[in-house]
Motif scaffolding. Structure first.
Motif, PDB file in Angstrom:
ATOM      1  N   LYS A  89       0.823  -1.218   0.000  1.00 43.44           N
ATOM      2  CA  LYS A  89       0.000   0.000   0.000  1.00 43.44           C
ATOM      3  C   LYS A  89       0.848   1.255   0.000  1.00 43.44           C
ATOM      4  O   LYS A  89       0.526   2.245  -0.668  1.00 43.44           O
ATOM      5  CB  LYS A  89      -0.926  -0.016   1.224  1.00 43.44           C
ATOM      6  CG  LYS A  89      -1.841   1.196   1.315  1.00 43.44           C
ATOM      7  CD  LYS A  89      -2.739   1.111   2.543  1.00 43.44           C
ATOM      8  CE  LYS A  89      -3.641   2.341   2.645  1.00 43.44           C
ATOM      9  NZ  LYS A  89      -4.509   2.285   3.846  1.00 43.44           N
ATOM     10  N   HIS A  90       1.952   1.219   0.741  1.00 40.64           N
ATOM     11  CA  HIS A  90       2.800   2.413   0.875  1.00 40.64           C
ATOM     12  C   HIS A  90       4.010   2.385  -0.059  1.00 40.64           C
ATOM     13  O   HIS A  90       4.973   3.122   0.152  1.00 40.64           O
ATOM     14  CB  HIS A  90       3.234   2.566   2.333  1.00 40.64           C
ATOM     15  CG  HIS A  90       2.086   2.813   3.268  1.00 40.64           C
ATOM     16  ND1 HIS A  90       1.331   3.969   3.243  1.00 40.64           N
ATOM     17  CD2 HIS A  90       1.540   2.043   4.247  1.00 40.64           C
ATOM     18  CE1 HIS A  90       0.387   3.910   4.166  1.00 40.64           C
ATOM     19  NE2 HIS A  90       0.489   2.750   4.783  1.00 40.64           N
ATOM     20  N   SER A  91       3.934   1.530  -1.095  1.00 39.75           N
ATOM     21  CA  SER A  91       4.972   1.472  -2.144  1.00 39.75           C
ATOM     22  C   SER A  91       6.369   1.224  -1.585  1.00 39.75           C
ATOM     23  O   SER A  91       7.352   1.779  -2.081  1.00 39.75           O
ATOM     24  CB  SER A  91       4.953   2.764  -2.985  1.00 39.75           C
ATOM     25  OG  SER A  91       3.683   2.967  -3.565  1.00 39.75           O
ATOM     26  N   LYS A  92       6.450   0.394  -0.564  1.00 42.00           N
ATOM     27  CA  LYS A  92       7.758   0.048   0.019  1.00 42.00           C
ATOM     28  C   LYS A  92       8.388  -1.154  -0.688  1.00 42.00           C
ATOM     29  O   LYS A  92       9.554  -1.464  -0.464  1.00 42.00           O
ATOM     30  CB  LYS A  92       7.616  -0.279   1.509  1.00 42.00           C
ATOM     31  CG  LYS A  92       7.027   0.848   2.349  1.00 42.00           C
ATOM     32  CD  LYS A  92       7.948   2.042   2.415  1.00 42.00           C
ATOM     33  CE  LYS A  92       7.416   3.100   3.386  1.00 42.00           C
ATOM     34  NZ  LYS A  92       8.240   4.332   3.359  1.00 42.00           N
ATOM     35  N   ILE A  93       7.591  -1.860  -1.474  1.00 39.58           N
ATOM     36  CA  ILE A  93       8.072  -3.038  -2.194  1.00 39.58           C
ATOM     37  C   ILE A  93       8.380  -2.626  -3.626  1.00 39.58           C
ATOM     38  O   ILE A  93       7.520  -2.074  -4.318  1.00 39.58           O
ATOM     39  CB  ILE A  93       7.018  -4.159  -2.156  1.00 39.58           C
ATOM     40  CG1 ILE A  93       6.876  -4.673  -0.723  1.00 39.58           C
ATOM     41  CG2 ILE A  93       7.385  -5.295  -3.115  1.00 39.58           C
ATOM     42  CD1 ILE A  93       5.777  -5.689  -0.523  1.00 39.58           C
ATOM     43  N   SER A  94       9.608  -2.846  -4.057  1.00 36.31           N
ATOM     44  CA  SER A  94       9.967  -2.454  -5.425  1.00 36.31           C
ATOM     45  C   SER A  94       9.806  -3.643  -6.363  1.00 36.31           C
ATOM     46  O   SER A  94      10.160  -4.774  -6.036  1.00 36.31           O
ATOM     47  CB  SER A  94      11.386  -1.897  -5.485  1.00 36.31           C
ATOM     48  OG  SER A  94      12.322  -2.863  -5.110  1.00 36.31           O
ATOM     49  N   LYS A  95       9.236  -3.363  -7.532  1.00 36.16           N
ATOM     50  CA  LYS A  95       8.942  -4.402  -8.519  1.00 36.16           C
ATOM     51  C   LYS A  95       9.534  -3.982  -9.861  1.00 36.16           C
ATOM     52  O   LYS A  95       9.387  -2.836 -10.273  1.00 36.16           O
ATOM     53  CB  LYS A  95       7.426  -4.582  -8.661  1.00 36.16           C
ATOM     54  CG  LYS A  95       6.734  -5.110  -7.418  1.00 36.16           C
ATOM     55  CD  LYS A  95       5.223  -5.051  -7.536  1.00 36.16           C
ATOM     56  CE  LYS A  95       4.700  -3.670  -7.227  1.00 36.16           C
ATOM     57  NZ  LYS A  95       3.239  -3.573  -7.222  1.00 36.16           N
ATOM     58  N   THR A  96      10.198  -4.914 -10.507  1.00 37.19           N
ATOM     59  CA  THR A  96      10.710  -4.681 -11.852  1.00 37.19           C
ATOM     60  C   THR A  96      10.063  -5.688 -12.792  1.00 37.19           C
ATOM     61  O   THR A  96      10.130  -6.893 -12.561  1.00 37.19           O
ATOM     62  CB  THR A  96      12.236  -4.838 -11.905  1.00 37.19           C
ATOM     63  OG1 THR A  96      12.843  -3.915 -10.995  1.00 37.19           O
ATOM     64  CG2 THR A  96      12.757  -4.575 -13.317  1.00 37.19           C
ATOM     65  N   TYR A  97       9.429  -5.171 -13.815  1.00 34.67           N
ATOM     66  CA  TYR A  97       8.812  -6.013 -14.844  1.00 34.67           C
ATOM     67  C   TYR A  97       9.641  -5.920 -16.120  1.00 34.67           C
ATOM     68  O   TYR A  97      10.199  -4.860 -16.430  1.00 34.67           O
ATOM     69  CB  TYR A  97       7.396  -5.528 -15.163  1.00 34.67           C
ATOM     70  CG  TYR A  97       6.385  -5.753 -14.074  1.00 34.67           C
ATOM     71  CD1 TYR A  97       5.417  -6.740 -14.191  1.00 34.67           C
ATOM     72  CD2 TYR A  97       6.347  -4.948 -12.936  1.00 34.67           C
ATOM     73  CE1 TYR A  97       4.455  -6.945 -13.196  1.00 34.67           C
ATOM     74  CE2 TYR A  97       5.413  -5.138 -11.934  1.00 34.67           C
ATOM     75  CZ  TYR A  97       4.470  -6.135 -12.080  1.00 34.67           C
ATOM     76  OH  TYR A  97       3.532  -6.326 -11.096  1.00 34.67           O
ATOM     77  N   TRP A  98       9.702  -7.014 -16.840  1.00 36.93           N
ATOM     78  CA  TRP A  98      10.262  -6.996 -18.183  1.00 36.93           C
ATOM     79  C   TRP A  98       9.112  -7.093 -19.166  1.00 36.93           C
ATOM     80  O   TRP A  98       8.187  -7.902 -18.988  1.00 36.93           O
ATOM     81  CB  TRP A  98      11.222  -8.161 -18.389  1.00 36.93           C
ATOM     82  CG  TRP A  98      12.583  -7.909 -17.802  1.00 36.93           C
ATOM     83  CD1 TRP A  98      13.004  -6.795 -17.132  1.00 36.93           C
ATOM     84  CD2 TRP A  98      13.709  -8.804 -17.830  1.00 36.93           C
ATOM     85  NE1 TRP A  98      14.308  -6.940 -16.732  1.00 36.93           N
ATOM     86  CE2 TRP A  98      14.767  -8.148 -17.149  1.00 36.93           C
ATOM     87  CE3 TRP A  98      13.914 -10.076 -18.346  1.00 36.93           C
ATOM     88  CZ2 TRP A  98      16.019  -8.749 -16.992  1.00 36.93           C
ATOM     89  CZ3 TRP A  98      15.147 -10.669 -18.199  1.00 36.93           C
ATOM     90  CH2 TRP A  98      16.200 -10.007 -17.527  1.00 36.93           C
ATOM     91  N   ALA A  99       9.164  -6.267 -20.197  1.00 37.43           N
ATOM     92  CA  ALA A  99       8.138  -6.266 -21.231  1.00 37.43           C
ATOM     93  C   ALA A  99       8.795  -6.133 -22.594  1.00 37.43           C
ATOM     94  O   ALA A  99       9.857  -5.510 -22.723  1.00 37.43           O
ATOM     95  CB  ALA A  99       7.158  -5.109 -21.015  1.00 37.43           C
ATOM     96  N   VAL A 100       8.168  -6.721 -23.601  1.00 35.92           N
ATOM     97  CA  VAL A 100       8.550  -6.474 -24.987  1.00 35.92           C
ATOM     98  C   VAL A 100       7.426  -5.648 -25.600  1.00 35.92           C
ATOM     99  O   VAL A 100       6.246  -6.044 -25.545  1.00 35.92           O
ATOM    100  CB  VAL A 100       8.754  -7.783 -25.775  1.00 35.92           C
ATOM    101  CG1 VAL A 100       9.127  -7.470 -27.230  1.00 35.92           C
ATOM    102  CG2 VAL A 100       9.829  -8.645 -25.127  1.00 35.92           C
ATOM    103  N   VAL A 101       7.794  -4.475 -26.135  1.00 34.98           N
ATOM    104  CA  VAL A 101       6.786  -3.554 -26.678  1.00 34.98           C
ATOM    105  C   VAL A 101       7.002  -3.357 -28.170  1.00 34.98           C
ATOM    106  O   VAL A 101       8.099  -3.584 -28.700  1.00 34.98           O
ATOM    107  CB  VAL A 101       6.812  -2.187 -25.950  1.00 34.98           C
ATOM    108  CG1 VAL A 101       6.554  -2.361 -24.464  1.00 34.98           C
ATOM    109  CG2 VAL A 101       8.136  -1.451 -26.178  1.00 34.98           C
ATOM    110  N   GLU A 102       5.936  -2.953 -28.844  1.00 34.07           N
ATOM    111  CA  GLU A 102       6.021  -2.633 -30.263  1.00 34.07           C
ATOM    112  C   GLU A 102       6.669  -1.266 -30.431  1.00 34.07           C
ATOM    113  O   GLU A 102       6.381  -0.328 -29.674  1.00 34.07           O
ATOM    114  CB  GLU A 102       4.620  -2.647 -30.877  1.00 34.07           C
ATOM    115  CG  GLU A 102       3.941  -4.012 -30.785  1.00 34.07           C
ATOM    116  CD  GLU A 102       2.494  -3.973 -31.236  1.00 34.07           C
ATOM    117  OE1 GLU A 102       2.148  -3.061 -32.025  1.00 34.07           O
ATOM    118  OE2 GLU A 102       1.714  -4.840 -30.818  1.00 34.07           O
ATOM    119  N   ASP A 103       7.536  -1.148 -31.433  1.00 32.39           N
ATOM    120  CA  ASP A 103       8.307   0.085 -31.646  1.00 32.39           C
ATOM    121  C   ASP A 103       9.125   0.370 -30.383  1.00 32.39           C
ATOM    122  O   ASP A 103      10.064  -0.339 -30.107  1.00 32.39           O
ATOM    123  CB  ASP A 103       7.396   1.264 -32.028  1.00 32.39           C
ATOM    124  CG  ASP A 103       6.680   1.013 -33.351  1.00 32.39           C
ATOM    125  OD1 ASP A 103       7.302   0.402 -34.235  1.00 32.39           O
ATOM    126  OD2 ASP A 103       5.506   1.403 -33.473  1.00 32.39           O
ATOM    127  N   GLY A 104       8.759   1.381 -29.631  1.00 32.96           N
ATOM    128  CA  GLY A 104       9.484   1.677 -28.403  1.00 32.96           C
ATOM    129  C   GLY A 104       9.933   3.120 -28.346  1.00 32.96           C
ATOM    130  O   GLY A 104       9.877   3.855 -29.339  1.00 32.96           O
TER     131      GLY A 104
END
Length: 239
Positions: A89-104
């Protein structure tokens, strides 16, 4: 394609981290975390196999979309789940996502600040850019490019529903396979190329944060290789 209900052995094999307070599992793509109104396979139905000696199964500390894979945090008992809920809730947990996007994006890194609101009453979960919506912030960094695609590392600073998917689409580079906000097919391939790669949880005051990395799932390999990902370094979080 929907993923079938995991067997006890299959869900146990997806445990990436386990301690007395929480589990982190590698969620497969194509299965919802909750049971839907029409029934069907869901991750919660397999949680009884993750008790590991405790009287009750673990419970979800947060959610991932049905078609998103990777790090999913579960609280092992009520007090731990409450603590995890406050950290999220208080954004104390950091998350990293990997994504493949079109163009960029043209730049190497940047930040997206686009408020989000609900699309309409009928589509309760779906979101849209909305000047009067909730503040929503995502940072991004280019990890590689190729074949008209870009491999991004995305960090949601806020935790809005579908935030990364809407933010990428709003910037003009939708996530590959996104059948709601992008150009993905309604059914079939390619499936959503969004993976919860790493999570850092500062759960214990007297111990360093728990950092967990989820392996890249098979359905991302082809396009990530095209963008310069090195599969031989897959176990290295910095790869």
């Amino acid at each position: 394609m929907d993923t079938p209900q995991p067997t006890p052995e299959q869900i146990q094999a997806r445990v990436l981290h386990r301690d007395g307070l929480m589990l982190v599992i590698d969620k497969p793509a194509g299965i919802p975390v909750h049971r839907g109104p029409k029934g069907g396979a869901n991750l919660e139905a397999s949680f009884d196999a993750l008790r590991f000696g405790l009287p009750r199964p673990p419970v979800l500390a947060h959610r991932l979309d049905r078609d998103t894979s990777g790090c999913l945090v579960l609280g092992r008992h009520r007090k731990a789940t409450a603590s995890l809920g406050l950290l999220f809730k208080h954004s104390k947990i950091s998350k990293t996502y990997w994504a493949v996007v079109e163009d960029g994006p043209v730049e190497a890194e940047g930040e997206i600040n686009i408020p989000l609101g609900r699309l309409n009453e009928e589509r309760g979960w779906w979101q849209k850019p909305d000047p009067d919506g909730l503040p929503s912030q995502t940072t991004w960094k280019v990890m590689g490019r190729g074949n008209g695609l870009t491999w991004l590392a995305l960090e949601p600073i806020t935790g809005r529903t579908h935030q990364l998917r809407v933010h990428c689409a709003a910037m003009g580079w939708p996530i590959v396979g996104d059948n709601i906000y992008g150009n993905g097919p309604r059914f079939g391939e390619p499936s959503l190329h969004l993976h919860a790669r790493e999570i850092v949880v500062p759960l214990s005051k007297n111990k360093p944060p728990v950092c967990v990395t989820a392996p890249v799932p098979d359905h991302l390999h082809e396009r990530m290789l095209a963008c310069g990902w090195n599969a031989n370094e897959a176990l290295d979080p910095s790869a």
